[in-house]
Design an enzyme around this catalytic site. Structure first.
Site, mmCIF file in Angstrom:
data_model
loop_
_atom_site.group_PDB
_atom_site.id
_atom_site.type_symbol
_atom_site.label_atom_id
_atom_site.label_comp_id
_atom_site.label_asym_id
_atom_site.label_seq_id
_atom_site.Cartn_x
_atom_site.Cartn_y
_atom_site.Cartn_z
ATOM 1 N N GLU A 183 0.853 -1.176 0.000
ATOM 2 C CA GLU A 183 0.000 0.000 0.000
ATOM 3 C C GLU A 183 0.898 1.238 0.000
ATOM 4 O O GLU A 183 1.800 1.361 0.824
ATOM 5 C CB GLU A 183 -0.919 -0.015 1.226
ATOM 6 C CG GLU A 183 -1.907 1.135 1.222
ATOM 7 C CD GLU A 183 -3.167 0.858 2.044
ATOM 8 O OE1 GLU A 183 -3.475 -0.311 2.309
ATOM 9 O OE2 GLU A 183 -3.840 1.841 2.407
ATOM 10 N N LYS A 303 -3.996 -0.028 13.945
ATOM 11 C CA LYS A 303 -4.859 1.000 13.363
ATOM 12 C C LYS A 303 -6.282 0.551 13.650
ATOM 13 O O LYS A 303 -6.744 -0.441 13.096
ATOM 14 C CB LYS A 303 -4.605 1.084 11.865
ATOM 15 C CG LYS A 303 -5.577 1.995 11.107
ATOM 16 C CD LYS A 303 -5.213 2.070 9.619
ATOM 17 C CE LYS A 303 -6.178 2.967 8.840
ATOM 18 N NZ LYS A 303 -5.821 3.078 7.408
ATOM 19 N N GLU A 307 -10.564 4.793 9.144
ATOM 20 C CA GLU A 307 -10.786 4.444 7.736
ATOM 21 C C GLU A 307 -11.362 3.046 7.578
ATOM 22 O O GLU A 307 -10.915 2.255 6.745
ATOM 23 C CB GLU A 307 -9.477 4.584 6.943
ATOM 24 C CG GLU A 307 -8.956 6.000 6.931
ATOM 25 C CD GLU A 307 -7.707 6.195 6.068
ATOM 26 O OE1 GLU A 307 -6.921 5.247 5.923
ATOM 27 O OE2 GLU A 307 -7.541 7.313 5.539
ATOM 28 N N ARG A 352 -11.609 17.914 9.811
ATOM 29 C CA ARG A 352 -10.834 16.671 9.949
ATOM 30 C C ARG A 352 -9.545 16.904 10.737
ATOM 31 O O ARG A 352 -9.111 16.043 11.520
ATOM 32 C CB ARG A 352 -10.506 16.100 8.563
ATOM 33 C CG ARG A 352 -9.536 14.947 8.615
ATOM 34 C CD ARG A 352 -9.314 14.307 7.270
ATOM 35 N NE ARG A 352 -8.169 13.392 7.312
ATOM 36 C CZ ARG A 352 -7.667 12.771 6.265
ATOM 37 N NH1 ARG A 352 -8.199 12.952 5.073
ATOM 38 N NH2 ARG A 352 -6.635 11.967 6.382
ATOM 39 N N ASP A 381 -2.574 14.483 6.633
ATOM 40 C CA ASP A 381 -2.062 13.218 6.116
ATOM 41 C C ASP A 381 -0.827 13.370 5.239
ATOM 42 O O ASP A 381 -0.938 13.325 4.017
ATOM 43 C CB ASP A 381 -3.175 12.518 5.325
ATOM 44 C CG ASP A 381 -2.901 11.037 5.148
ATOM 45 O OD1 ASP A 381 -1.897 10.560 5.682
ATOM 46 O OD2 ASP A 381 -3.702 10.368 4.479
ATOM 47 N N GLU A 409 3.779 9.038 -0.972
ATOM 48 C CA GLU A 409 2.385 8.942 -1.415
ATOM 49 C C GLU A 409 1.866 10.251 -1.999
ATOM 50 O O GLU A 409 1.178 10.256 -3.017
ATOM 51 C CB GLU A 409 1.519 8.521 -0.218
ATOM 52 C CG GLU A 409 0.029 8.536 -0.523
ATOM 53 C CD GLU A 409 -0.828 8.140 0.672
ATOM 54 O OE1 GLU A 409 -0.277 7.820 1.741
ATOM 55 O OE2 GLU A 409 -2.064 8.153 0.526
ATOM 56 N N TRP A 559 -12.629 13.512 1.941
ATOM 57 C CA TRP A 559 -11.747 12.880 0.968
ATOM 58 C C TRP A 559 -11.657 13.726 -0.303
ATOM 59 O O TRP A 559 -10.907 13.412 -1.215
ATOM 60 C CB TRP A 559 -12.241 11.455 0.631
ATOM 61 C CG TRP A 559 -11.899 10.450 1.691
ATOM 62 C CD1 TRP A 559 -11.081 10.650 2.761
ATOM 63 C CD2 TRP A 559 -12.343 9.094 1.786
ATOM 64 N NE1 TRP A 559 -10.994 9.508 3.523
ATOM 65 C CE2 TRP A 559 -11.758 8.534 2.950
ATOM 66 C CE3 TRP A 559 -13.185 8.270 1.020
ATOM 67 C CZ2 TRP A 559 -11.992 7.209 3.352
ATOM 68 C CZ3 TRP A 559 -13.401 6.954 1.423
ATOM 69 C CH2 TRP A 559 -12.806 6.426 2.578
HETATM 70 C C1 BDP Z 1 -3.292 7.399 4.177
HETATM 71 C C2 BDP Z 1 -3.140 6.407 3.076
HETATM 72 C C3 BDP Z 1 -3.755 5.085 3.376
HETATM 73 C C4 BDP Z 1 -3.322 4.610 4.752
HETATM 74 C C5 BDP Z 1 -3.660 5.656 5.773
HETATM 75 C C6 BDP Z 1 -3.119 5.331 7.148
HETATM 76 O O1 BDP Z 1 -3.721 6.952 1.915
HETATM 77 O O2 BDP Z 1 -3.354 4.190 2.370
HETATM 78 O O3 BDP Z 1 -3.924 3.405 5.077
HETATM 79 O O4 BDP Z 1 -3.072 6.872 5.428
HETATM 80 O O5 BDP Z 1 -2.097 5.908 7.500
HETATM 81 O O6 BDP Z 1 -2.278 8.319 3.970
HETATM 82 O O7 BDP Z 1 -3.683 4.530 7.865
#
Ligand code: BDP
Length: 716
Positions: A183, A303, A307, A352, A381, A409, A559
């Site tokens: 990922e 986690k 999400e 957020r 993020d 990313e 998002w």
């Molecule tokens: C975001 C990413 C996602 C991750 C998430 C995370 O897009 O793929 O799972 O963070 O940190 O930046 O949990």
């Protein structure tokens, strides 16, 4: 150590020396070209005496032997005892004879368990160099440090290096899935070949461990935070055990991500409620099972309720309940729980950027002693630039660890040359004012501000099975730099770049100076051509490749890029000041005041904290619209300058890496223009203004940019 293992290790190390330059990272150990320097080293190192006999000591010895042989061009004698002068004596404190110990006794008081001492001493009137530490891993760190002195052509004639890591847990987070996709990975597939493990030990695992140990990284979370419970089944734990066995002698502990619903998915229970006795017991038994295989297992990274991941809230419990239940399971074995604070909810209409603080801050002091809360560097993020996360400095009774993203990313994947230690340093140097001026994020993270013993820093790995590990030769510097800053969060990014360039490419200052300059500027360049003046999260959606400021149709409002830039006829930016969401109030008063006030808010964070009109006057007198357009152009120009610098470097390095970087910079240039044109055309619809003089006219239309789709963008 069996003879077989010994031969095996030797082969592995010599093998890697013949592999390609791209693969060898910063451990090139090239023959030193400066004759004077070589002369000094040859005089100063006549032999190696290794006093230890552990696997780790053997690694230290072999690493020294191969490194020195390659750099000096002749074999160094391995002696069984100290004879003559100018020997390199390596061994932990307990292996040193009392007359050696006498020389350095007081120095041992200045290092911790992982620290090292490299010292020129006089023994029976003969000059020797000792590399030592309290244990063999400290010695190994010392050995890598010593080799780096040679790699960077430093003098070794009068050594007195005493150093210890300032942060305890220095870990990489691999977002690697069991099917080997990664990922947000842009460097191929996962290193972990689950199908061939445990019996097949890929050379990569060993070289990965060497690279990490050489910068002091001492932990690796093997699996994605979006976790799969299968990793906790015996079938996989056997494979994890094999990796742990490879990494152990390099001082690296293995950690796994724990899927909160694992008791249901693989345990056959009806619930994963942390207050349920059977659930707590299942985790205790699971921990026991893991520690039986891997006695030094590091613990779990979690986690939860983020999400869509399962967590304690699915059962009406909170993060404290979840984390503490897991903490109890690993506590008897010395394990830790790294519990992530990356939470935000689609049901929460709140900004957020405020949600993680709002949820976690009230938990201060409520977690068990072996829980450490892992917080991303910024509140949204991993953007090219974010103000530091307000949780740093806001939970004095809770160990807080830093999470940086080393994989790019949001910063052009592995195609763009962006030197991230500049970003890391900026965050670490930010002042939280937790205990008045000077309460930097670094002091929160290393525990010195509140005398916290459990400290940590995580980097989301940019490593995959590409030949060069990281996709971009310069992305290796981000792995390296993360490790160096994890060891010492007060290091300077420029010094790190210097070291890395010398170890990776060349000591020639005609190469170093311009290329170092290029690295240092690269981080500001990416901000300029992607998200200048505090803009954020306007990447195209899902895969985050390329610009997508127009995206506004995703199910979750936060998002959508439009949520973040809020551009309209009146202006642009997210008002997080008192007149807006009041996110600024989550910072200490001194910081709050700075961000809240348009006069004092740093312009680099302007649109993060304020919504201002298109005619707003910037400090340089330009209007916001003009200033923003010029920033986009500046970013493009900076990439062009990077190309120019690189083109001049051709004669100093190997053709292969030269060419690779040259091609990548060309893509970066193309994409920087894409970013500039797409964003300016889009924002222009709202500003209604012409592009200022100096900004190149777009060659495509906004419709064209909007029509670009990337269903197979990597990492998604
Ligand atoms: C975001 C990413 C996602 C991750 C998430 C995370 O897009 O793929 O799972 O963070 O940190 O930046 O949990």
């Amino acid at each position: 150590m069996t003879l077989l293992r010994f031969v095996y290790l030797f082969l592995l190390i010599s093998f890697s020396a013949s592999a390609q330059k791209d693969y060898r990272l910063w451990l090139q150990y090239d023959k030193i070209t400066n004759l004077q320097v070589t002369q000094e080293y040859k005089m100063g190192i006549k032999g190696i005496v290794s006093l230890g006999n552990s696997e780790t000591s053997t690694i230290s010895l072999r690493e020294l032997e191969s490194g020195l042989t390659n750099m000096l061009g002749n074999k160094i004698e391995i002696k069984s005892k100290i004879e003559g002068e100018n020997n390199l004596i390596i061994g932990s404190q307990s292996s040193l004879s009392s007359d050696i110990q006498k020389n350095i006794l007081s120095d041992f008081k200045r290092i911790n368990n992982e620290g090292f001492i490299i010292k020129s001493i006089s023994l029976k009137n003969k000059k020797q160099i000792v590399i030592t530490g309290k244990n063999d891993v400290g010695v190994l760190y010392g050995v890598y440090n010593f080799l780096r002195l040679l790699q960077t052509n430093k003098s070794i004639s009068n050594l007195n290096v005493i150093d210890s890591p300032k942060i305890n847990l220095r870990v990489l987070n691999h977002w690697d899935n069991l099917d080997r996709t990664v990922e947000r990975g842009y460097a191929g597939f996962s290193l972990w070949n689950w199908q061939k493990l445990p019996d097949f030990i890929d050379q990569r695992y060993i070289d990965y461990a060497r690279a990490n140990a050489s910068v002091g990284i001492n932990g690796t979370v093997l699996t994605n935070v979006n976790a799969n419970a299968l990793i906790l089944t015996p079938q996989y734990l056997e494979k994890v055990e094999a990796l742990a066995n490879v990494f152990r002698p390099y001082g690296i502990k293995v950690y796994l991500t724990a899927r909160f619903s694992a008791p249901i998915e693989i345990g056959g229970l009806k619930t994963a409620d942390p207050k349920d006795a059977a659930v707590a017991n299942w985790w205790k038994e699971k921990a026991k099972e893991i520690y039986k295989r891997i006695p030094d297992f590091g613990g779990f990274l979690v986690k939860a309720n983020s999400e869509g991941q399962p967590g304690p809230q699915n059962y009406g419990r909170d993060h404290v309940d979840g984390a503490n239940m897991l903490a109890d399971a690993v506590a008897p074995f010395g394990g830790v729980i790294m519990w992530r604070a990356f939470v935000y909810s689609e049901h929460d209409a709140n900004d957020r950027a405020k949600q993680a603080y709002a949820e976690f801050q009230p938990y201060d002091g409520k977690f068990k002693a072996n829980v450490i809360v892992q917080v991303k560097n910024g509140a949204i993020d991993f953007q090219p630039r974010e103000p530091f996360h307000p949780l740093f400095g806001a939970m004095p009774k809770t160990p807080i660890m830093m999470e940086f993203q080393v994989t790019q990313e949001y910063l052009g994947f592995s195609t763009h040359l962006v030197y991230l230690p500049k970003l890391f340093q900026e965050v670490l140097e930010s002042d939280t004012y937790q205990k008045g001026k000077g309460s930097t994020v670094a002091k929160v993270v290393d525990g010195s501000l509140t005398n916290t013993k459990l400290t940590g820093i995580a980097g989301v790995s940019n490593i995959g099975n590409d030949l060069n590990w990281t996709g971009h030769p310069f992305a290796q510097a981000n792995w390296y730099g993360f490790g160096r800053l994890a060891w010492n969060p007060y290091l300077d990014a420029e010094v790190i770049a210097d070291e890395w360039l010398r170890c990776t490419f060349s000591n020639n200052k005609n190469f170093i100076n311009p290329i170092k300059n290029m690295m240092i500027k690269s981080r500001e360049a990416v901000i300029n051509y992607m998200t200048p003046l505090g803009l954020h999260h306007i990447m195209d959606t899902g895969h985050h490749y390329g610009p997508g400021p127009w995206v506004s149709d995703l199910s979750r409002p936060e998002w959508n890029p439009t949520y973040y830039h809020k551009a309209d006829k009146n202006g642009i930016g997210f008002d997080r000041s008192k007149t807006g969401t009041n996110a600024t109030a989550q910072y200490a008063t001194q910081v709050e005041k700075i961000f809240d006030n348009l006069e004092t808010c740093p312009e680099q964070d302007l649109l993060w904290f304020h919504h201002v009109s298109w005619d707003y006057k910037l400090k340089n007198g330009q209007t916001l619209w003009s200033g923003m357009a010029l920033k986009y152009q500046e970013g493009v120009n900076q990439v062009q300058e990077m190309q120019n610098s690189w083109n001049k470097a051709e004669k100093y390095i190997d053709a292969e890496r030269f060419k690779e970087v040259q091609m990548l910079l060309q893509i970066q240039y193309k994409e920087a223009k894409w970013w500039r044109d797409a964003c300016l055309l889009y924002f222009q619809q709202y500003s209604g203004k012409e592009l200022p003089v100096g900004v190149e006219k777009p060659t495509e239309t906004l419709e064209y940019f909007k029509s670009l789709k990337f269903p197979f963008a990597p990492g998604n």
